[in-house]
Enzyme design. Structure first.
Site, PDB file in Angstrom:
ATOM      1  N   GLY A   1      -1.382  -5.860   5.845  1.00  0.00           N
ATOM      2  CA  GLY A   1      -0.001  -5.060   4.719  1.00  0.00           C
ATOM      3  C   GLY A   1       0.582  -6.078   4.514  1.00  0.00           C
TER       4      GLY A   1
ATOM      5  N   ASP B   1       4.029   3.082  -2.558  1.00  0.00           N
ATOM      6  CA  ASP B   1       3.691   1.286  -2.402  1.00  0.00           C
ATOM      7  C   ASP B   1       1.440   1.838  -3.070  1.00  0.00           C
ATOM      8  OD1 ASP B   1       2.939  -1.362  -2.635  1.00  0.00           O
ATOM      9  OD2 ASP B   1       2.649  -1.341  -0.538  1.00  0.00           O
TER      10      ASP B   1
END
Ligand SMILES: *[C@@H]1O[C@H](CO)[C@@H](O)[C@H](O)[C@H]1NC(C)=O
Ligand SMILES: *[C@@H]1O[C@H](CO)[C@@H](O)[C@H](O)[C@H]1NC(C)=O
Ligand SMILES: *[C@@H]1O[C@H](CO)[C@@H](O)[C@H](O)[C@H]1NC(C)=O
Ligand SMILES: *[C@@H]1O[C@H](CO)[C@@H](O)[C@H](O)[C@H]1NC(C)=O
Ligand SMILES: *[C@@H]1O[C@H](CO)[C@@H](O)[C@H](O)[C@H]1NC(C)=O
Ligand SMILES: *[C@@H]1O[C@H](CO)[C@@H](O)[C@H](O)[C@H]1NC(C)=O
Ligand SMILES: *[C@@H]1O[C@H](CO)[C@@H](O)[C@H](O)[C@H]1NC(C)=O
Ligand SMILES: *[C@@H]1O[C@H](CO)[C@@H](O)[C@H](O)[C@H]1NC(C)=O
Ligand SMILES: *[C@@H]1O[C@H](CO)[C@@H](O)[C@H](O)[C@H]1NC(C)=O
Length: 814
Positions: free
Chosen positions: A530, A646
């Protein structure tokens, strides 16, 4: 009833023929029943049960089912609830390869009894009401309807762990309802409400048998021939559910136990030799009081949202809307209620006070125990409580009880009459002689589509020359349109807010680095990468249990963020919501920063959405609603407001029941720069990032609303934010623009492609698209809050037609 009497006439007429045919319950391979009134069903030897098509009461559709054949109302005990009722002329056949095969009038395959590689010998409708398919070399039972129960359990029937009964939508609508009886894999028998698709039942459970002790868990639920239902445990102990004793004879009565559409699991009996007046009578039911049993933070309770449940004498819920509220669906008494007036903060009339506009109705012993409280005033008194609700535009209901005043907002869930409450509810309504309501137009009006394109073209020209000034004009325009809105907020009175935030204990585990090296077997199995680090699979021995975990190694933490690490962990540790990935603990040792999360076995939303086979519309829409709920929690309901910053499909994980769970929340503060963006200072991922990041205007939680909007459009269309739509012709189409064009032109069919399920669900689809467009409004103040988004998605509040999302831009960013 017309169809029942037709059945009856034909049944009587056909009786001698059946008698001649000497029915013995056997059904030969190749036999077919056609869905029409004249075709005869297959009967069990005693003719107590029939298998075939029943015509529905309200429409010319047929239900493949098994029913009590000898009683006048032909009560259905089994049907296939995964398919809709079928049209006239459909056929069911006993096929030698697939067992039961159901085809539509054009011979299209609709359903089959799904087993493989065994030759069918014959079918048999047992006198117990079980349709059995036998075959193979030893004439084994290959399939039985008892193993695919619908909403009814019959004597001789057993439930294995993992199976469930599902209520139907209403007395006459056989679609799946929202109540379950589920015999969980852990041996616990539960009654729960929840989303049918996702198996969520934990927080809306209203009965549990408590038979999940691993050493002696429940193993079978048995409805025996004596009319008792009990749970058989592994050590052969039994736990009787009910009835404990009865004088109703099983040789003279039919028995069935059904999870009714109102959620009550009820055992009924009916005399076998019936007269015209005989009917099903309830013998036993659970739970004792469904109005009080359903708790849970989610869902509406026994009745719909804003409704009030009271118990009838036969243990059934009676749902009623409060005064001046009306049913959302006038045909569904058990559904949600909505105010028959406008109740909103944006609509305070300039020249009148709240007291002139609103009044309260008083209900004794009515309560809404969960979730909808937003303020508690203690100590308080009755007149102050009333006044405080009247003057607060957010307040829909106030409860005064035990010297405290609870103020609640819509929608209200779990409304019930409860005499033990010893409290009083004040429900706000708008006086009929109140001044007329004038909605204020805050957002710019929607220009017609051609004009909009013209505008955009001009702006592109102007913009390419006067880029700087165009930005200035944007800010100016936003400033002026929002001025009116701010005035409204300033005008609102500020109420006393006693501190109701209790201190929440975090129960995060503090891991040693060594422990995590061991748990992940030396960081061996990588689950993914990630923005903030690599995630590994691990196994954590928590007391006596082994839990599979996901361990995230934060590798790129800026130096000054280290101080914030524990503070952030503390914030995240206090979150607890069904739609967030749970953090079990962290490691903060030397230079090592690791987070230990619950492991989600079904990957992320991106891989679900963008694979070859579109996930079903119902699942997608459910996921969207769940993500919205998770965000409402982060924005509004945690002790500290958390902006995610996000939101994208890669950060939405799916648990084993396909519940959407937001991950990586709370990390925004720790990541000063983000690797997935080329622009410094911007947190988030290109394409999901709200325009205000580029404009250096104030960043608020509305950035998440924007990203959610982009993602919602992706969920609706199963297309990426930038996609090659239609074989290259419109390559690199920006989804948000395209969605707006489709919406403007009324062509949602193009947006969802060949997704007939979505197109059939037209209202919801349109609602979702409109919500998506509201969320991607360039002007962040025009975007709704996540709470509003969630309510709009769920259909609790109305969605207005959205304006063009980019009224000021010369181009939208991709
Ligand atoms: C049932 O009846 C069919 C013919 O009607 C016959 O072929 C079959 O053998 C019978 N089965 C039994 C178990 O009696
Ligand atoms: C019902 O179906 C049967 C079998 O296909 C057919 O023979 C009969 O004509 C149909 N009856 C009506 C009323 O359509
Ligand atoms: C009918 O069901 C009963 C109870 O499950 C079972 O004992 C019996 O064998 C079944 N009859 C046939 C012919 O399969
Ligand atoms: C049954 O309810 C479902 C879900 O509310 C609805 O879509 C369907 O149209 C209803 N069917 C009938 C026959 O009313
Ligand atoms: C439970 O009963 C079955 C059949 O009566 C028997 O085979 C089994 O051994 C028993 N199990 C225990 C744990 O007593
Ligand atoms: C709802 O409001 C309308 C218009 O004000 C009125 O005609 C109607 O009677 C109201 N219905 C209820 C149930 O109060
Ligand atoms: C509000 O009050 C002002 C002054 O009292 C008056 O001029 C105006 O017409 C009123 N507006 C409305 C909508 O009643
Ligand atoms: C009710 O409470 C308010 C504020 O706490 C107080 O000002 C008022 O005097 C109280 N009224 C009575 C009747 O006790
Ligand atoms: C009333 O509130 C007090 C504290 O405010 C609490 O101690 C008491 O148990 C409550 N009584 C009831 C009946 O809920």
């Amino acid at each position: 009833m017309a169809y029942a009497s037709i059945h009856l006439i034909f049944f009587i007429f056909l009786f001698p023929i059946h008698a001649l045919a000497q029915n013995n319950g056997t059904v030969a391979v190749g036999r077919i029943i056609t869905a029409n009134e004249t075709s005869s069903p297959w009967l069990s030897p005693s003719e107590d049960f029939a298998f075939g098509f029943q015509r529905l009461k309200d429409c010319d559709m047929f239900l493949l089912s098994i029913w009590y054949n000898k009683i006048p109302d032909k009560t259905v005990v089994w049907y296939v609830n995964t398919i809709d009722p079928v049209p006239r002329g459909s056929k069911v056949e006993l096929n030698s390869n697939f067992g039961l095969v159901l085809r539509g009038p054009q011979d299209e395959a609709l359903w089959n009894s799904e087993f493989t590689s065994n030759q069918v010998d014959h079918g048999f409708l047992n006198d117990t009401g079980n349709f059995i398919i036998k075959g193979g070399s030893d004439k084994r039972w290959l399939w039985e309807s008892f193993r695919l129960p619908t909403n009814t359990l019959l004597p001789f029937q057993e439930l294995e762990t993992g199976s469930r009964l599902i209520s139907r939508q209403s007395e006459t609508n056989f679609s799946r309802g929202r109540f379950y009886l589920r015999f969980r894999n852990d041996g616990n028998l539960v009654l729960a409400t929840g989303s049918v698709l996702t198996n969520v039942d934990d927080d809306a459970m209203y009965y549990e048998s408590k038979t999940s002790d691993p050493l002696n868990s429940g193993y079978r639920v048995i409805f025996n021939s004596k009319g008792t239902i009990f749970i058989l445990k592994k050590n052969n102990e039994t736990q009787i559910l009910g009835p404990v004793s009865t004088s109703v004879s099983t040789s003279e009565n039919y028995f069935r136990a059904t999870i009714d559409f109102d959620g009550v699991f009820t055992m009924y009996y009916h005399p076998m030799f019936s007269t015209t007046n005989s009917k099903w009578s309830a013998l036993w039911s659970m739970p004792d009081n469904i109005c009080l049993s359903i708790k849970g933070e989610r869902g509406s309770g026994a009745c719909g949202f804003n409704s009030i449940c009271s118990l009838t004498n036969d243990q059934k819920p009676n749902c009623e809307c409060p005064e001046r509220y009306v049913l959302l669906d006038p045909n569904n008494k058990y559904g949600s209620c909505i105010p028959n007036f406008t109740l909103s903060c944006a609509q305070v009339e300039p020249n009148s006070t709240d007291e002139e506009v609103y009044d309260l109705t008083v209900h004794d012993d009515v309560g809404w125990p969960s979730a909808s409280d937003y303020e508690i005033i203690n100590p308080s008194n009755e007149s102050f409580c009333r006044q405080s609700c009247l003057q607060d535009c957010l307040c829909a209901v106030a409860i005064f009880r035990n010297d405290s005043c609870w103020k609640k907002k819509l929608p209200l869930s779990n409304g019930r009459v409860d005499i033990k409450l010893k409290g009083r509810a004040f429900i706000k309504y708008r006086k009929s002689d109140a001044p007329n309501f004038n909605p204020r137009s805050i957002c710019p009006p929607v220009p017609p589509v051609q004009e909009r394109w013209k505008d955009r073209i001009t702006l592109i020209l102007v913009g390419s020359v006067f880029l700087g000034s165009s930005l200035f004009v944007n800010l100016l325009l936003i400033g002026t349109t929002c001025f009116g809105r701010y005035l409204i907020f300033w005008k609102k009175k500020i109420m006393i807010h006693p501190n109701t935030n209790a201190v929440v204990e975090t129960n995060l585990h503090c891991f040693a680095y060594k422990e995590l090296v061991e748990a992940t077997n030396g960081f061996k199995e990588e689950l993914g990468k990630g923005a903030c680090g690599v995630v590994y699979k691990g196994e954590w021995q928590k007391s006596s249990r082994k839990i599979i975990v996901a361990v995230k190694k934060l590798d790129r933490m800026p130096r000054d963020a280290e101080k914030e690490f524990r503070a952030e962990m503390n914030t995240i540790g206090q979150t607890n919501h069904k739609n967030l990935v749970r953090l079990f603990g962290f490691c903060d040792e030397g230079q090592h920063r690791l987070l230990v999360y619950e492991y989600m076995c079904n990957g992320n939303l991106a891989s679900l959405l963008f694979c070859d086979k579109k996930p079903r519309w119902n699942l997608r829409s459910q996921i969207a609603i769940e993500i919205a709920r998770g965000l409402v929690y982060l924005h509004d309901e945690c002790s500290t407001q958390i902006s995610h910053c996000d939101i994208k499909p890669q950060n939405i994980l799916l648990d084993d029941h396909y519940n959407a769970r937001i991950s990586d929340f709370g990390l925004a503060k720790l990541l000063a720069t983000n690797q997935s963006s080329t622009l410094s200072g911007i947190r988030g991922t290109k394409g999901y990032v709200a325009p205000e990041w580029y404009r250096e205007t104030k960043i608020t939680v509305k950035v998440d609303v924007y990203s959610f909007g982009v993602m919602l459009l992706e969920i609706i269309s199963c297309r990426r934010k930038v996609d090659d739509i239609e074989s290259g012709e419109r390559a690199n189409t920006i989804l948000t623009d395209w969605a707006w064009d489709c919406f403007q032109e009324g062509r949602l069919d193009i947006l969802v492609g060949n997704d007939f399920e979505a197109l059939e669900d037209e209202l919801k689809l349109e609602r979702f698209v409109m919500v998506g467009i509201w969320c991607i409004q360039e002007d962040s103040t025009c975007r709704p809050t996540m709470r509003k988004v969630s309510q709009m998605l769920e259909g609790i509040v109305e969605v207005m037609v959205p304006p063009c999302p980019y009224p000021f831009s010369f181009t939208s960013q991709g």
